[in-house]
Design a protein around this motif. Structure first.
Motif, PDB file in Angstrom:
ATOM      1  N   PHE A  22       1.584  -0.906  -3.975  1.00 45.59           N
ATOM      2  CA  PHE A  22       0.809  -2.148  -4.106  1.00 45.59           C
ATOM      3  C   PHE A  22       0.271  -2.596  -2.755  1.00 45.59           C
ATOM      4  O   PHE A  22      -0.910  -2.939  -2.617  1.00 45.59           O
ATOM      5  CB  PHE A  22       1.691  -3.229  -4.736  1.00 45.59           C
ATOM      6  N   LEU A  23       1.135  -2.570  -1.728  1.00 41.34           N
ATOM      7  CA  LEU A  23       0.712  -2.990  -0.389  1.00 41.34           C
ATOM      8  C   LEU A  23      -0.367  -2.066   0.165  1.00 41.34           C
ATOM      9  O   LEU A  23      -1.288  -2.516   0.861  1.00 41.34           O
ATOM     10  CB  LEU A  23       1.919  -3.006   0.552  1.00 41.34           C
ATOM     11  N   VAL A  24      -0.250  -0.772  -0.123  1.00 42.50           N
ATOM     12  CA  VAL A  24      -1.247   0.200   0.335  1.00 42.50           C
ATOM     13  C   VAL A  24      -2.543   0.062  -0.468  1.00 42.50           C
ATOM     14  O   VAL A  24      -3.647   0.122   0.089  1.00 42.50           O
ATOM     15  CB  VAL A  24      -0.682   1.632   0.211  1.00 42.50           C
ATOM     16  N   ALA A  25      -2.406  -0.122  -1.780  1.00 40.69           N
ATOM     17  CA  ALA A  25      -3.577  -0.112  -2.667  1.00 40.69           C
ATOM     18  C   ALA A  25      -4.462  -1.346  -2.507  1.00 40.69           C
ATOM     19  O   ALA A  25      -5.686  -1.259  -2.664  1.00 40.69           O
ATOM     20  CB  ALA A  25      -3.116   0.008  -4.117  1.00 40.69           C
ATOM     21  N   LEU A  26      -3.859  -2.499  -2.208  1.00 42.40           N
ATOM     22  CA  LEU A  26      -4.628  -3.750  -2.155  1.00 42.40           C
ATOM     23  C   LEU A  26      -5.824  -3.676  -1.207  1.00 42.40           C
ATOM     24  O   LEU A  26      -6.971  -3.903  -1.631  1.00 42.40           O
ATOM     25  CB  LEU A  26      -3.699  -4.915  -1.779  1.00 42.40           C
ATOM     26  N   PRO A  27      -5.629  -3.352   0.084  1.00 42.65           N
ATOM     27  CA  PRO A  27      -6.806  -3.279   0.968  1.00 42.65           C
ATOM     28  C   PRO A  27      -7.739  -2.115   0.621  1.00 42.65           C
ATOM     29  O   PRO A  27      -8.954  -2.207   0.843  1.00 42.65           O
ATOM     30  CB  PRO A  27      -6.187  -3.096   2.358  1.00 42.65           C
TER      31      PRO A  27
END
Length: 549
Positions: A22-27
């Motif tokens: 999630f943290l990687v995918a957001l940006p």
């Protein structure tokens, strides 16, 4: 065969890995939407659908789907040519239907023909791309969008020259946050007492630390404070009407436009090939060595793109960056991908203000470590030790994936692999052995299981090099198939040149279907071999008797 595992069987590890993805995918979702010339929220919608819908329908335990950098140029051109985003969504809807049809037609089986060294070369190439693209963000130079994988960038630099541009744009605050993030991420895997906290991913701690450190810089008025241009930038709707306006639906009036169908077919083909490549890569990364039904995957991607288009999202594929981050974070099942989609949905609705405080430098650090694991030196050593037939296609794929794009790099890698296979088969069409005897040498030519027309030149050269007055045994006992060209060549050699140059030829093991008659033993050859074997046995017997004495 895919092993069936309950979605909730590994919830602890899957939640932790889903949080990291999630943290990687957001940006990445936001960056790809920006680069595609689409509304920023369309990337988030695609990520949510890729996580929840495709994650549930897919049989892959590791792969994660969402908007892909490989489609940005196609999307940007398509939106410009079609004139409106809602008409483009119609093309995405049709592309989803085409992918669904490809799944029913079992087109996913094409993935079985991707060589292992090419897939590994693709992974290593993407790893190097991630490192090259994220290093500028780690130093606070954010000229290029998150998720870009193109060698030539929008700012005029390329992946190499942008590294030199870093020196003119170093942000000390970003560098400090990057170093802190590196220490946390490495320590989380290495320090024994921290390993007990595996339920909490190191990436989350690094993100929290990055936010806290920057907030301290901001509150103290420090020049190290990172501005919002170096932070995640998620659009925040302030009212229900604004949120409702985010959801764009397809304009099906464009379904009669031939250009819409061309765009749809292009998206369907490119997205399907990228997905199949990434699924093969994900299966190779899976420590449990589970295999994905690629036909089911095409159906899942098709349904995902249909749903995404109806809600105003971008087209999606299975994505190597997110999949490898998922694997490195310890994902055990596809629940991880579903959780990442749910977290994307919850976060954009509930905590967009907090997400917009995340430094891009921290996310760059997470991705750099992912890139290193994809392109670690041990992989290069492994293929070097396997020899040039494995190493050259591996390196070629890597280089062209970095210098061009994923599809071109893989295509070139496959072509080089095929050339090496053909070259290897040319050399392995037969074995050549010469035995020396007092009354003359005997040449043995043992044909391989399959001898095609591609081997004609090598066999012809060998037959032409046999000297006069030789004895030749051509053995076809192990063959399953011999091309007519080769049979004619052997027949001509036996009936013409062998007669003219006193070459004694024995054909052995040729099937009736080959229409070549097996010949009796060569004159004196058997007797010579016989006497040789007898003499050898007598010598052994004599040595044994002397030892016994």
């Amino acid at each position: 065969m895919t092993k069936k595992i309950s979605l909730f069987a590994n919830l602890k590890s899957d939640f932790a890995s889903g949080l990291v993805v999630f943290l990687v995918a957001l940006p990445l979702c936001l960056g790809i939407a920006m680069a595609s010339g689409a509304p920023l929220f369309s990337g988030i919608i695609s990520g949510i659908i890729g996580g929840i819908v495709v994650g549930y329908l897919s049989q892959s335990h590791i792969s994660v789907s969402g908007p892909a950098a490989g489609l940005t140029a196609i999307i940007l051109t398509a939106i410009t040519d079609l004139g409106a985003f809602d008409i483009f969504l119609t093309a995405v809807f049709i592309a989803g239907l085409i992918q669904l049809g490809l799944g029913f037609l079992k087109a996913g089986s094409i993935s079985n023909y991707f060589p292992t060294n090419v897939i590994e070369g693709m992974l290593a190439g993407i790893g190097i791309i991630i490192i090259l693209k994220q290093l500028p963000h780690a130093f606070g130079y954010d000229a290029n969008f998150e998720g870009d994988q193109a060698f030539i960038q929008n700012d005029g630099n390329n992946s190499i020259s942008s590294l030199f541009a870093i020196f003119n744009h170093i942000h000390l605050g970003a560098v400090i946050i990057t170093l802190i993030s590196f220490v946390i991420l490495i320590a989380w895997d290495k320090v024994p007492f921290l390993q007990k906290l595996k339920l909490i991913p190191g990436a989350l701690i690094a993100v929290i630390a990055g936010i806290v450190v920057n907030e301290i810089f901001v509150s103290t008025g420090s020049p190290l404070a990172i501005g919002k241009e170096h932070l995640v930038s998620l659009p925040i709707p302030t009212s229900f009407d604004e949120f409702k306006a985010i959801i764009v639906t397809p304009n099906f009036a464009g379904i009669t436009n031939p250009q819409v169908w061309v765009v749809a077919l292009t998206i369907a083909i490119v997205a399907s090939i990228e997905t199949l490549l990434c699924i093969e890569a994900a299966d190779r990364m899976d420590v449990q060595k589970r295999y994905t039904n690629t036909n089911v995957e095409l159906k899942a991607q098709g349904i995902g793109n249909i749903v995404s288009s109806l809600l105003g999202g971008l087209p999606m594929t299975s994505v190597v960056v997110r999949s490898s981050a998922n694997n490195n974070a310890g994902a055990k099942s596809k629940m991880s991908a579903i959780i990442h989609g749910v977290l994307l949905l919850i976060s954009v609705l509930a905590i967009p203000m907090i997400l917009n405080k995340i430094p891009l430098a921290t996310l760059a650090t997470i991705l750099i470590l992912v890139g290193y694991k994809l392109a670690k030196p041990a992989t290069f050593i492994h293929f070097w030790e396997k020899g040039k037939y494995q190493f050259v296609p591996f390196v070629a794929t890597l280089v062209f994936v970095v210098a061009t794009d994923l599809l071109k790099g893989v295509a070139i890698g496959i072509v080089i692999s095929v050339i090496f296979v053909l070259r290897g088969n040319l050399k392995r069409a037969y074995s050549f052995k010469k035995e020396e005897y007092e009354d003359g040498d005997v040449i043995h030519i043992d044909l391989a299981q399959e001898v095609s027309f591609l081997n004609k030149a090598a066999i012809k050269l060998t037959l032409n090099s046999i000297p006069e007055n030789s004895k030749v045994i051509i053995n076809a006992q192990d063959t399953v198939y011999i091309a007519h060209d080769i049979l004619d060549l052997i027949k001509e050699f036996k009936e013409t040149r062998a007669v003219d140059e006193n070459i004694k030829v024995k054909l052995k093991g040729f099937k009736k279907a080959y229409e070549l008659e097996n010949t009796p033993d060569l004159n004196n050859h058997v007797s010579i071999e016989h006497y040789y074997d007898v003499a050898k046995r007598m010598m052994v017997k004599k040595e044994n008797s002397q030892e016994n004495f």
